[in-house]
Write a protein that holds these residues in place. Structure first.
Motif, short mmCIF file in Angstrom:
data_model
loop_
_atom_site.label_atom_id
_atom_site.label_comp_id
_atom_site.label_asym_id
_atom_site.label_seq_id
_atom_site.Cartn_x
_atom_site.Cartn_y
_atom_site.Cartn_z
N VAL A 1 0.85 -1.20 0.00
CA VAL A 1 0.00 0.00 0.00
C VAL A 1 0.88 1.24 0.00
CG1 VAL A 1 -1.69 1.34 1.34
CG2 VAL A 1 -1.97 -1.13 1.08
N PHE A 2 1.90 1.26 0.85
CA PHE A 2 2.82 2.40 0.90
C PHE A 2 3.54 2.57 -0.44
CE2 PHE A 2 2.30 2.38 5.48
CZ PHE A 2 2.49 3.71 5.81
N SER B 1 -0.84 4.32 7.74
CA SER B 1 -0.58 3.20 8.64
C SER B 1 -1.83 2.82 9.43
CB SER B 1 0.56 3.58 9.58
OG SER B 1 1.16 2.44 10.09
N PHE B 2 -2.51 3.82 9.99
CA PHE B 2 -3.74 3.55 10.75
C PHE B 2 -4.82 2.96 9.85
CE2 PHE B 2 -2.64 6.83 14.20
CZ PHE B 2 -2.17 5.84 15.05
N GLY B 3 -4.92 3.47 8.62
CA GLY B 3 -5.90 2.93 7.67
C GLY B 3 -5.64 1.46 7.36
N VAL C 1 -10.36 -5.14 10.95
CA VAL C 1 -11.77 -5.26 10.56
C VAL C 1 -11.95 -6.44 9.59
CG1 VAL C 1 -13.67 -4.17 9.32
CG2 VAL C 1 -12.37 -2.86 11.00
N GLY C 2 -11.09 -6.54 8.61
CA GLY C 2 -11.21 -7.62 7.64
C GLY C 2 -11.12 -8.99 8.27
N ARG D 1 -13.95 -2.08 18.09
CA ARG D 1 -12.66 -2.60 18.57
C ARG D 1 -11.50 -1.97 17.80
NH1 ARG D 1 -11.97 -7.37 21.20
NH2 ARG D 1 -10.21 -7.98 19.90
N SER D 2 -11.68 -1.88 16.49
CA SER D 2 -10.61 -1.36 15.63
C SER D 2 -10.38 0.12 15.83
CB SER D 2 -10.92 -1.68 14.17
OG SER D 2 -11.01 -3.08 14.01
N VAL D 3 -11.44 0.90 16.02
CA VAL D 3 -11.29 2.34 16.28
C VAL D 3 -10.63 2.56 17.64
CG1 VAL D 3 -12.58 4.47 16.76
CG2 VAL D 3 -13.18 3.07 14.78
#
Length: 159
Positions: free
Chosen positions: A51-52, A73-75, A82-83, A117-119
């Protein structure tokens, strides 16, 4: 000494549903939870690196900014958790340690719980929320009514 991995579950007339769930699904423990975090932090780099690279190829210099780098990074981390937790109920780190995420009532967590949870994982110092007591639940567990439990069958291990 190896014992069959079975927990005593008292007769239903003597217990509440929550007690049955806790008896059937033992909490993962702090060492396993720490191993999950370390393993997932390493494994998450595999999908994040391309991705980077792609972002740098499409928009040179964008990921060089510290703020942009954190956002990317957070994304990626958000998408990773989540996935995996939505589709499988566990991340690769949890697969390795024999643990999974469940709701407090033993059900598969809802999409809203997984998103929550992810947030919550993005809150600074959230990993230190495990240090408040003997119960190995962080804010991302407590605030979303979820638990990480040990699921492997076989001899009980002290971890």
């Amino acid at each position: 000494m190896a014992h069959a991995y079975q927990r005593y579950i008292p007769p239903e007339s003597m217990t509440t549903d929550a007690e049955l769930v806790y008896a059937a699904y033992p909490d993962a423990g702090l060492r396993r939870r720490f191993a999950n975090m370390v393993l997932d932090s390493i494994i998450y780099q595999v999908p994040a690196a391309p991705v980077f690279v792609a972002i740098e190829m499409l928009a040179p210099g964008v990921s060089a900014s510290l703020l942009n780098s954190y956002a990317i990074s957070f994304g990626c981390l958000f998408a990773y958790y989540v996935g995996f937790e939505t589709i499988l109920g566990r991340t690769p780190g949890k697969m390795i340690t024999g643990t999974r995420v469940i709701g407090d009532s033993g059900e598969t967590p809802s999409l809203a719980s997984v998103l929550g949870r992810s947030v919550i994982r993005m809150i600074p110092f959230e990993p230190f929320s495990f240090l408040g007591g003997m119960n190995p639940r962080g804010w991302h567990d407590e605030w979303t009514s979820t638990r990480v439990v040990y699921t492997r069958q076989g001899p009980e291990r002290s971890a």
